[in-house]
Write an enzyme that holds these catalytic residues in place. Structure first.
Site, short mmCIF file in Angstrom:
data_model
loop_
_atom_site.label_atom_id
_atom_site.label_comp_id
_atom_site.label_asym_id
_atom_site.label_seq_id
_atom_site.Cartn_x
_atom_site.Cartn_y
_atom_site.Cartn_z
N SER A 18 -27.48 3.33 -15.46
CA SER A 18 -28.46 2.91 -16.65
C SER A 18 -29.38 1.88 -16.04
O SER A 18 -30.45 1.71 -16.82
CB SER A 18 -27.52 2.26 -17.75
OG SER A 18 -26.93 1.19 -17.21
N ARG A 19 -29.40 1.15 -15.03
CA ARG A 19 -30.23 0.39 -14.42
C ARG A 19 -29.87 0.27 -12.84
O ARG A 19 -28.95 1.06 -12.34
CB ARG A 19 -30.17 -0.84 -14.96
CG ARG A 19 -28.87 -1.51 -14.79
CD ARG A 19 -28.66 -2.99 -15.30
NE ARG A 19 -27.48 -3.70 -15.25
CZ ARG A 19 -26.37 -3.50 -15.96
NH1 ARG A 19 -26.81 -2.75 -17.26
NH2 ARG A 19 -25.31 -4.06 -15.96
N SER A 148 -21.05 -1.87 0.88
CA SER A 148 -21.98 -2.77 1.07
C SER A 148 -21.78 -3.50 2.38
O SER A 148 -20.76 -3.40 2.94
CB SER A 148 -21.56 -4.14 -0.07
OG SER A 148 -22.28 -5.25 0.19
N TYR A 161 -14.40 -9.17 -3.78
CA TYR A 161 -15.56 -8.09 -3.66
C TYR A 161 -15.54 -7.65 -2.30
O TYR A 161 -15.72 -6.16 -2.27
CB TYR A 161 -16.94 -8.75 -4.05
CG TYR A 161 -18.15 -7.81 -4.01
CD1 TYR A 161 -18.24 -6.87 -4.91
CD2 TYR A 161 -19.13 -7.87 -2.98
CE1 TYR A 161 -19.57 -6.11 -4.99
CE2 TYR A 161 -20.00 -7.02 -2.56
CZ TYR A 161 -20.41 -6.08 -3.61
OH TYR A 161 -21.46 -5.06 -3.74
N ILE A 194 -30.55 -5.53 -1.88
CA ILE A 194 -31.60 -4.91 -2.49
C ILE A 194 -31.95 -5.38 -3.95
O ILE A 194 -31.15 -4.84 -4.86
CB ILE A 194 -31.47 -3.22 -2.77
CG1 ILE A 194 -30.43 -2.79 -1.63
CG2 ILE A 194 -32.31 -2.36 -3.20
CD1 ILE A 194 -31.19 -2.59 -0.51
N1 LIG Z 1 -28.34 -4.65 -5.46
C1 LIG Z 1 -27.80 -4.89 -4.30
O1 LIG Z 1 -28.26 -5.78 -3.61
C2 LIG Z 1 -26.53 -4.35 -3.66
C3 LIG Z 1 -26.11 -4.79 -2.21
C4 LIG Z 1 -24.91 -4.00 -1.76
C5 LIG Z 1 -23.99 -3.23 -2.60
N2 LIG Z 1 -24.54 -3.00 -3.81
C6 LIG Z 1 -23.79 -1.87 -4.45
O2 LIG Z 1 -24.58 -1.00 -5.20
C7 LIG Z 1 -23.87 -0.75 -6.50
C8 LIG Z 1 -25.20 -0.68 -7.62
O3 LIG Z 1 -25.39 -2.23 -7.89
P1 LIG Z 1 -26.68 -2.72 -8.70
O4 LIG Z 1 -27.03 -4.07 -8.06
O5 LIG Z 1 -27.56 -1.39 -9.00
O6 LIG Z 1 -25.70 -3.25 -10.03
P2 LIG Z 1 -26.15 -3.16 -11.32
O7 LIG Z 1 -27.56 -3.32 -11.56
O8 LIG Z 1 -25.56 -4.45 -11.99
O9 LIG Z 1 -25.64 -2.18 -12.15
C9 LIG Z 1 -24.22 -1.73 -12.55
C10 LIG Z 1 -24.49 -0.40 -13.33
O10 LIG Z 1 -22.99 -0.13 -13.64
C11 LIG Z 1 -22.69 0.25 -14.82
N3 LIG Z 1 -21.50 -0.40 -15.29
C12 LIG Z 1 -20.63 -1.51 -15.56
N4 LIG Z 1 -19.37 -1.43 -15.81
C13 LIG Z 1 -19.24 -0.05 -15.98
C14 LIG Z 1 -17.93 0.76 -16.33
N5 LIG Z 1 -16.74 0.06 -16.70
N6 LIG Z 1 -18.18 2.12 -16.31
C15 LIG Z 1 -19.27 2.65 -16.20
N7 LIG Z 1 -20.33 1.95 -15.70
C16 LIG Z 1 -20.40 0.73 -15.65
C17 LIG Z 1 -23.89 -0.71 -15.66
O11 LIG Z 1 -24.04 -0.16 -16.81
P3 LIG Z 1 -23.74 -0.63 -18.19
O12 LIG Z 1 -24.42 -2.00 -18.60
O13 LIG Z 1 -24.33 0.42 -19.15
O14 LIG Z 1 -22.32 -0.72 -18.39
C18 LIG Z 1 -24.92 -0.50 -14.67
O15 LIG Z 1 -25.56 0.86 -14.82
C19 LIG Z 1 -22.59 -1.47 -6.65
O16 LIG Z 1 -21.52 -0.67 -6.30
C20 LIG Z 1 -22.96 -2.71 -5.65
O17 LIG Z 1 -21.91 -3.37 -5.20
C21 LIG Z 1 -25.73 -3.56 -4.53
#
Ligand SMILES: NC(=O)c1ccc[n+]([C@@H]2O[C@H](COP(=O)([O-])OP(=O)(O)OC[C@H]3O[C@@H](n4cnc5c(N)ncnc54)[C@H](OP(=O)(O)O)[C@@H]3O)[C@@H](O)[C@H]2O)c1
Length: 252
Positions: A18-19, A148, A161, A194
Site C-alpha cells: 500500500s506504500r 535488510s 529486527y 531507501i
Molecule cells: N525503507 C528502507 O529503508 C528499508 C531498508 C531495509 C529493509 N527494508 C524492508 O523493506 C520492506 C518494506 O519496507 P518499507 O520501508 O517500504 O515499509 P513501510 O513503508 O512501513 O510499508 C509497510 C507495508 O506493510 C504493510 N503492513 C503492515 N502490517 C501488515 C500486516 N499485518 N499485513 C499486511 N501488510 C501489512 C503496510 O500496509 P498497511 O498500512 O495497509 O497495513 C505497508 O504497506 C520491509 O520488509 C523492510 O524491513 C526497508
C-alpha cells in the site's frame, strides 16, 4: 520504469504494497507484465492508490486486505487472489513490515522479538505453505524475501529486527535447497536505507557519506532487483542474498 513483457501472464503477490517499497515493487512487476495482488492490512486508500497507479499505466492489479501474520487470513488471501486472477501464484514477494522499534536489550522482551519474527518468519512461512501447492504443480515459482543490510551491520539497539531479518537469510538458503528440485527459486534482496514515506524529513546526509556510490537508494533500485529475481533472466539464481545498497556492505 518502462513496460516489458518479461512477466506476461504471471501472477504476483506483494505483501505490504500500500506504500513504501511494496508499492514500487508492485508497480515494477506490473510494468513487466505480471498481474499483481496488492496486499495491505489497514491502509485501504493507499492500497487503492497503488492499484490506480498500476492500472492507469496499463497494468493489471487488485487490492487484497489481509493481516499476513494471521494463519486464517493468509489462507483466505491466497484463495481470493487465485480466484480473482484465475490461476495460482507464480511470484511471492515477502515485503510487509510492522513497526520497527529501536530498543536496548534491557528494554526488549521476548514479545518484542516475536513481533518482528511474526512479520519476517511466521508470515513468509504461512504464505509459502499456501502458494507452494500451485508452484509445485507448475514446477516453477519465485519467492523473494525483502531482508535488510542490518544483518551485516548489526545495528545496536535494534536486535529484535536484526535477528528476524537474519532469520530470513537462513530461510532463503534452506528453502532454496528444498524447493530447487521442484523448479522453485528462493532469493533475498537486502536493501540499504531507501527513504520512503515514513522517513519524510529525516536527513540522509550522514548515512550516504559512508556509501561508496555516494547516495541513498531509491525504491526503483529495489523494485528492479525484485523484477530480475522474479523473471527467467535469473533462472539459474537461487538461495542468494542480493545487497542493493550502493556498496554499503559486502556479502552476507
Ligand atoms: N525503507 C528502507 O529503508 C528499508 C531498508 C531495509 C529493509 N527494508 C524492508 O523493506 C520492506 C518494506 O519496507 P518499507 O520501508 O517500504 O515499509 P513501510 O513503508 O512501513 O510499508 C509497510 C507495508 O506493510 C504493510 N503492513 C503492515 N502490517 C501488515 C500486516 N499485518 N499485513 C499486511 N501488510 C501489512 C503496510 O500496509 P498497511 O498500512 O495497509 O497495513 C505497508 O504497506 C520491509 O520488509 C523492510 O524491513 C526497508
Amino acid at each position: 520504469m518502462g513496460s516489458s513483457t518479461r512477466l506476461e501472464g504471471k501472477i504476483a503477490l506483494v505483501t505490504g504494497a500500500s506504500r513504501g517499497l511494496g508499492r514500487h515493487i508492485a508497480a515494477a512487476l506490473a510494468a513487466a507484465g505480471a498481474n499483481v495482488a496488492v496486499n495491505y492490512a489497514y491502509s485501504v486508500q493507499d492500497a487503492e492508490e497503488t492499484v490506480r497507479l498500476i492500472t492507469s499505466a496499463g497494468g493489471s492489479a487488485f487490492a487484497f486486505r489481509a493481516d499476513i501474520t494471521s494463519e486464517g487470513e493468509v489462507s483466505e488471501l491466497i484463495e481470493r487472489v487465485e480466484k480473482h486472477f484465475g490461476g495460482s501464484i507464480d511470484i511471492l514477494v515477502n515485503n510487509a513490515t510492522g513497526p520497527q522499534p529501536m530498543l536496548s536489550i534491557e528494554e526488549s522482551t521476548w514479545q518484542t522479538y516475536l513481533d518482528q519474527l511474526d512479520f519476517f518468519v511466521k508470515a513468509p512461512l504461512l504464505l509459502a505453505k499456501a502458494v507452494l501447492p500451485g508452484m509445485k504443480v507448475k514446477r516453477e515459482g519465485s519467492i523473494i524475501h525483502i531482508g535488510s543490510e542490518v544483518v551485516q551491520i548489526g545495528n545496536a539497539n535494534f536486535s529484535s529486527y536484526v535477528t528476524a531479518k537474519a532469520s530470513m537469510v537462513g530461510m532463503t538458503r534452506s528453502w532454496a535447497s528444498e524447493l530447487g528440485p521442484h523448479g522453485i527459486r528462493v532469493n533475498l534482496v537486502a536493501p540499504g536505507w531507501i527513504p520512503v514515506e515514513r522517513h519524510e524529513g529525516v536527513s540522509t546526509e550522514g548515512y550516504q557519506a559512508g556509501v561508496p556510490l555516494g547516495r541513498v537508494g531509491e525504491p526503483a533500485d529495489i523494485a528492479n532487483a525484485v523484477v530480475f529475481l522474479a523473471s527467467s533472466e535469473s533462472g539459474f539464481v537461487t538461495g542468494q542474498c542480493l545487497s542493493v545498497n550502493g556498496g554499503n556492505t559486502f556479502g552476507i
